[in-house]
Design an enzyme around this catalytic site. Sequence first.
Site, PDB file in Angstrom:
ATOM      1  N   LYS A   1      -1.290  -1.773  -4.212  1.00  0.00           N
ATOM      2  CA  LYS A   1      -2.037  -0.515  -4.274  1.00  0.00           C
ATOM      3  C   LYS A   1      -1.009   0.600  -4.479  1.00  0.00           C
ATOM      4  CE  LYS A   1      -5.516   0.291  -1.446  1.00  0.00           C
ATOM      5  NZ  LYS A   1      -6.183   0.544  -0.134  1.00  0.00           N
TER       6      LYS A   1
ATOM      7  N   ASP B   1       0.848  -1.201   0.000  1.00  0.00           N
ATOM      8  CA  ASP B   1       0.000   0.000   0.000  1.00  0.00           C
ATOM      9  C   ASP B   1       0.878   1.243   0.000  1.00  0.00           C
ATOM     10  OD1 ASP B   1      -1.895   1.972   0.322  1.00  0.00           O
ATOM     11  OD2 ASP B   1      -2.843   1.084   2.073  1.00  0.00           O
TER      12      ASP B   1
END
Length: 344
Positions: free
Chosen positions: A209, A173
Amino acid sequence: MDLAQPGDVIAVRGGTYALTDNITITTSGTSARPITLGAYQGERVVVDGERLPASHTPVGGSIARAERGAIHMEASYWRILGLELVNDPYGVYCDSCDHNVFSGLSTHDNYESGFQLQGSSSGNQILNLDSYGNRDLRKNGESADGLAIKEGSGTGNVVRGARLWNNVDDGFDAWKFTSPILIENTVAYGNGHNRWNFPDFAGDGNGFKMGGGSPAPAVGHTLHNSIAFRNAAHGVTDNGNPGALALTRNSTWANAGTGFDADVTAGTAILTANLSVADARAAAIGSGTVADENSWNPCGTWDASSVLSTDPGAITGPRSADGALPPAPNFLVPRSGAAVGARF
């Protein structure tokens, strides 16, 4: 760690160390004399944070900044090697850290992200990390990633040789990190599934992500020679990042969402020689994105019969003696010999 000085080596003998307070590192080494913390001669060192109060923060609660991480770092020029971090409120939490090397760590079954780097942090290397099974009860799965480099800035941060799997939120992320990150030779799989039976499950479930925020900053992160498979959402997603992402020679397989989600209308991502196999959708491409020589260009359907193997056993097996990922010469390699996708 209060006594450590530049050039010191702290070698920890094998065993399980049950923390009652986290390990706080605020003294920095130097470029010429980094400080080293690691397992003694390859012995297994387990740092267990089950007894830390912050490991049991209730639903809706927050973890005080100073209590984040079995290893809580605000320092530079360290080498942290070969430790296993479990049951902690974050395994490693590094805020405003520069020029550190983290190698051969295992961060699993923690009560927040396995490893989080944030703040003003530059020049860090995260090498051969295994981060899995991390979950956050307090947010019903909304936050605990395998590896998060987010909410900060700083150039020269590198992720190489990581495996990020079965985490409650995302594998990797980069939410609100405003400087480019290089991720390569990394595998993210099985993320975002509710293995803990959270009643109000909020895990996202992306393999990689590559940004995000409200609004998402435009950042040119690079993802190269990496694989995402069997994630609950996308294999790779821009997550609203309109920057010049560079996605090259990556593979996705059997993700419940899109293999390569780069659909920001004004995005400037470049996707080259990537491979999508049996994802719910191969790719979502925005009008500003350049996509050439990928498996879906100009069209085509790739399934298990299109590659030499869809058995992940090799890539998920034991690491080599030097900590490198195990070889997987057939996994998701096109039968046709096409020069698309990752190679391990």
